[in-house]
Write a protein that holds these residues in place. Structure first.
Motif, PDB file in Angstrom:
ATOM      1  N   CYS A 136       0.856  -1.177   0.000  1.00  0.00           N
ATOM      2  CA  CYS A 136       0.000   0.000   0.000  1.00  0.00           C
ATOM      3  C   CYS A 136       0.890   1.223   0.000  1.00  0.00           C
ATOM      4  CB  CYS A 136      -0.931   0.013   1.202  1.00  0.00           C
ATOM      5  SG  CYS A 136      -2.116   1.363   1.112  1.00  0.00           S
ATOM      6  N   GLY A 137       0.820   1.976  -1.032  1.00  0.00           N
ATOM      7  CA  GLY A 137       1.639   3.182  -1.090  1.00  0.00           C
ATOM      8  C   GLY A 137       1.791   3.682  -2.497  1.00  0.00           C
ATOM      9  N   GLY A 138       2.712   4.584  -2.622  1.00  0.00           N
ATOM     10  CA  GLY A 138       2.978   5.204  -3.905  1.00  0.00           C
ATOM     11  C   GLY A 138       2.880   6.709  -3.773  1.00  0.00           C
ATOM     12  N   THR A 139       3.441   7.389  -4.730  1.00  0.00           N
ATOM     13  CA  THR A 139       3.329   8.839  -4.768  1.00  0.00           C
ATOM     14  C   THR A 139       2.660   9.220  -6.074  1.00  0.00           C
ATOM     15  OG1 THR A 139       5.582   8.924  -5.630  1.00  0.00           O
ATOM     16  CG2 THR A 139       5.304   9.347  -3.289  1.00  0.00           C
ATOM     17  N   GLY A 140       1.657  10.046  -5.960  1.00  0.00           N
ATOM     18  CA  GLY A 140       0.892  10.426  -7.146  1.00  0.00           C
ATOM     19  C   GLY A 140      -0.245   9.455  -7.403  1.00  0.00           C
ATOM     20  N   PHE A 141       0.090   8.197  -7.588  1.00  0.00           N
ATOM     21  CA  PHE A 141      -0.906   7.146  -7.798  1.00  0.00           C
ATOM     22  C   PHE A 141      -0.707   6.099  -6.715  1.00  0.00           C
ATOM     23  CE2 PHE A 141      -2.660   3.327  -9.883  1.00  0.00           C
ATOM     24  CZ  PHE A 141      -3.918   3.824 -10.213  1.00  0.00           C
ATOM     25  N   VAL A 142      -1.676   5.972  -5.839  1.00  0.00           N
ATOM     26  CA  VAL A 142      -1.581   5.068  -4.689  1.00  0.00           C
ATOM     27  C   VAL A 142      -2.209   3.729  -5.065  1.00  0.00           C
ATOM     28  CG1 VAL A 142      -2.215   4.740  -2.278  1.00  0.00           C
ATOM     29  CG2 VAL A 142      -1.727   7.035  -3.136  1.00  0.00           C
ATOM     30  N   THR A 143      -1.531   2.639  -4.738  1.00  0.00           N
ATOM     31  CA  THR A 143      -2.065   1.303  -5.008  1.00  0.00           C
ATOM     32  C   THR A 143      -2.090   0.489  -3.720  1.00  0.00           C
ATOM     33  OG1 THR A 143       0.103   0.410  -5.576  1.00  0.00           O
ATOM     34  CG2 THR A 143      -1.238   1.264  -7.387  1.00  0.00           C
ATOM     35  N   ALA A 144      -2.983  -0.473  -3.681  1.00  0.00           N
ATOM     36  CA  ALA A 144      -3.071  -1.383  -2.549  1.00  0.00           C
ATOM     37  C   ALA A 144      -3.295  -2.796  -3.066  1.00  0.00           C
ATOM     38  CB  ALA A 144      -4.212  -0.984  -1.616  1.00  0.00           C
ATOM     39  N   ASP A 145      -2.626  -3.758  -2.463  1.00  0.00           N
ATOM     40  CA  ASP A 145      -2.788  -5.171  -2.788  1.00  0.00           C
ATOM     41  C   ASP A 145      -3.146  -5.923  -1.511  1.00  0.00           C
ATOM     42  OD1 ASP A 145      -2.089  -5.079  -5.550  1.00  0.00           O
ATOM     43  OD2 ASP A 145      -0.005  -4.827  -4.959  1.00  0.00           O
ATOM     44  N   VAL A 146      -4.244  -6.676  -1.572  1.00  0.00           N
ATOM     45  CA  VAL A 146      -4.714  -7.445  -0.425  1.00  0.00           C
ATOM     46  C   VAL A 146      -4.800  -8.911  -0.828  1.00  0.00           C
ATOM     47  CG1 VAL A 146      -6.630  -7.795   1.171  1.00  0.00           C
ATOM     48  CG2 VAL A 146      -6.014  -5.485   0.478  1.00  0.00           C
ATOM     49  N   ALA A 147      -4.351  -9.790   0.050  1.00  0.00           N
ATOM     50  CA  ALA A 147      -4.419 -11.236  -0.193  1.00  0.00           C
ATOM     51  C   ALA A 147      -5.306 -11.881   0.862  1.00  0.00           C
ATOM     52  CB  ALA A 147      -3.022 -11.847  -0.137  1.00  0.00           C
ATOM     53  N   ILE A 148      -6.195 -12.774   0.415  1.00  0.00           N
ATOM     54  CA  ILE A 148      -7.079 -13.503   1.316  1.00  0.00           C
ATOM     55  C   ILE A 148      -7.011 -14.983   0.978  1.00  0.00           C
ATOM     56  CG2 ILE A 148      -9.483 -13.879   1.996  1.00  0.00           C
ATOM     57  CD1 ILE A 148     -10.005 -10.967   1.636  1.00  0.00           C
ATOM     58  N   LYS A 149      -6.891 -15.811   2.004  1.00  0.00           N
ATOM     59  CA  LYS A 149      -6.861 -17.253   1.788  1.00  0.00           C
ATOM     60  C   LYS A 149      -8.286 -17.780   1.626  1.00  0.00           C
ATOM     61  CE  LYS A 149      -2.550 -18.063   4.070  1.00  0.00           C
ATOM     62  NZ  LYS A 149      -1.799 -18.852   5.010  1.00  0.00           N
ATOM     63  N   VAL A 150      -8.448 -18.763   0.744  1.00  0.00           N
ATOM     64  CA  VAL A 150      -9.752 -19.375   0.496  1.00  0.00           C
ATOM     65  C   VAL A 150      -9.994 -20.458   1.539  1.00  0.00           C
ATOM     66  CG1 VAL A 150     -11.154 -20.652  -1.161  1.00  0.00           C
ATOM     67  CG2 VAL A 150      -9.569 -18.904  -1.976  1.00  0.00           C
ATOM     68  N   PRO A 151     -11.089 -20.355   2.311  1.00  0.00           N
ATOM     69  CA  PRO A 151     -11.358 -21.362   3.341  1.00  0.00           C
ATOM     70  C   PRO A 151     -11.939 -22.648   2.764  1.00  0.00           C
ATOM     71  CG  PRO A 151     -13.078 -19.719   3.334  1.00  0.00           C
ATOM     72  CD  PRO A 151     -12.061 -19.276   2.324  1.00  0.00           C
ATOM     73  N   VAL A 152     -11.828 -23.699   3.539  1.00  0.00           N
ATOM     74  CA  VAL A 152     -12.439 -24.976   3.187  1.00  0.00           C
ATOM     75  C   VAL A 152     -13.779 -25.071   3.915  1.00  0.00           C
ATOM     76  CG1 VAL A 152     -12.218 -27.489   3.301  1.00  0.00           C
ATOM     77  CG2 VAL A 152     -10.198 -26.081   2.872  1.00  0.00           C
ATOM     78  N   LEU A 153     -14.855 -24.994   3.189  1.00  0.00           N
ATOM     79  CA  LEU A 153     -16.241 -25.123   3.639  1.00  0.00           C
ATOM     80  C   LEU A 153     -16.722 -24.050   4.612  1.00  0.00           C
ATOM     81  CD1 LEU A 153     -16.713 -28.969   3.919  1.00  0.00           C
ATOM     82  CD2 LEU A 153     -17.279 -27.477   2.025  1.00  0.00           C
ATOM     83  N   PHE A 154     -15.957 -23.686   5.636  1.00  0.00           N
ATOM     84  CA  PHE A 154     -16.384 -22.671   6.590  1.00  0.00           C
ATOM     85  C   PHE A 154     -15.229 -21.731   6.892  1.00  0.00           C
ATOM     86  CE2 PHE A 154     -19.015 -26.396   7.500  1.00  0.00           C
ATOM     87  CZ  PHE A 154     -20.275 -25.841   7.320  1.00  0.00           C
ATOM     88  N   PRO A 155     -15.412 -20.425   6.766  1.00  0.00           N
ATOM     89  CA  PRO A 155     -14.343 -19.487   7.100  1.00  0.00           C
ATOM     90  C   PRO A 155     -13.932 -19.610   8.562  1.00  0.00           C
ATOM     91  CG  PRO A 155     -16.104 -18.385   5.909  1.00  0.00           C
ATOM     92  CD  PRO A 155     -16.600 -19.756   6.253  1.00  0.00           C
ATOM     93  N   GLY A 156     -12.633 -19.580   8.790  1.00  0.00           N
ATOM     94  CA  GLY A 156     -12.113 -19.622  10.143  1.00  0.00           C
ATOM     95  C   GLY A 156     -11.614 -20.980  10.600  1.00  0.00           C
ATOM     96  N   LEU A 157     -11.939 -22.049   9.867  1.00  0.00           N
ATOM     97  CA  LEU A 157     -11.480 -23.376  10.289  1.00  0.00           C
ATOM     98  C   LEU A 157     -10.123 -23.693   9.671  1.00  0.00           C
ATOM     99  CD1 LEU A 157     -14.808 -25.421  10.147  1.00  0.00           C
ATOM    100  CD2 LEU A 157     -13.645 -24.489  12.137  1.00  0.00           C
ATOM    101  N   ILE A 158     -10.121 -24.143   8.433  1.00  0.00           N
ATOM    102  CA  ILE A 158      -8.879 -24.414   7.713  1.00  0.00           C
ATOM    103  C   ILE A 158      -8.969 -23.762   6.342  1.00  0.00           C
ATOM    104  CG2 ILE A 158      -8.199 -26.543   8.892  1.00  0.00           C
ATOM    105  CD1 ILE A 158      -9.547 -28.130   6.719  1.00  0.00           C
ATOM    106  N   ASP A 159      -7.808 -23.480   5.778  1.00  0.00           N
ATOM    107  CA  ASP A 159      -7.747 -22.803   4.483  1.00  0.00           C
ATOM    108  C   ASP A 159      -7.060 -23.683   3.450  1.00  0.00           C
ATOM    109  OD1 ASP A 159      -8.860 -20.440   5.539  1.00  0.00           O
ATOM    110  OD2 ASP A 159      -6.900 -19.782   6.231  1.00  0.00           O
ATOM    111  N   PHE A 160      -7.484 -23.508   2.203  1.00  0.00           N
ATOM    112  CA  PHE A 160      -6.763 -24.118   1.094  1.00  0.00           C
ATOM    113  C   PHE A 160      -5.417 -23.425   0.963  1.00  0.00           C
ATOM    114  CE2 PHE A 160     -10.953 -25.378  -0.832  1.00  0.00           C
ATOM    115  CZ  PHE A 160     -10.661 -26.721  -0.963  1.00  0.00           C
TER     116      PHE A 160
END
Length: 109
Positions: free
Chosen positions: A69-93
């Motif tokens: 997240c940053g930059g000068t003039g043009f600010v960009t942000a990159d977010v990563a999220i793990k894909v859960p297996v069947l229910f969020p919060g238990l285990i992730d792929f």
């Protein structure tokens, strides 16, 4: 026939979770970059990271990270999220989805 129907429903639910992870990652990146454009350059990373993770529930926030997240003039942000297996919060792929957003920095006089 019942096991085939159940398997189909499980696979469809998993596809929904993967799609939702993409939606959450994109929205988190948008929120982070929106806050980052209004923040002073020295405080941009912290403001951006806080805004990006603010609207994620605890189950999704555990597998989320702000990679850039940053930059000068043009600010960009990159977010990563793990894909859960069947229910969020238990285990992730071992699969991570990425959201990317950018916006022009606000000029302050």
């Amino acid at each position: 026939m019942t096991p085939l129907i159940v398997l189909t429903l499980v696979l469809m639910w998993q596809a929904v979770l993967a799609g939702y992870a993409y939606t959450l990652a994109g929205n988190a990146a948008d929120e982070g970059v929106r806050a980052g454009t209004a923040a002073p350059r020295g405080e941009r990373w912290g403001v951006c990271e806080q805004a990006a993770l603010k609207h994620l529930s605890g189950a999704w926030r555990g597998g989320a990270s702000v990679e850039q997240c940053g930059g000068t003039g043009f600010v960009t942000a990159d977010v990563a999220i793990k894909v859960p297996v069947l229910f969020p919060g238990l285990i992730d792929f071992p699969v991570t989805v990425h959201g990317h957003a950018g916006a022009v920095e606000e000029v302050k006089h």
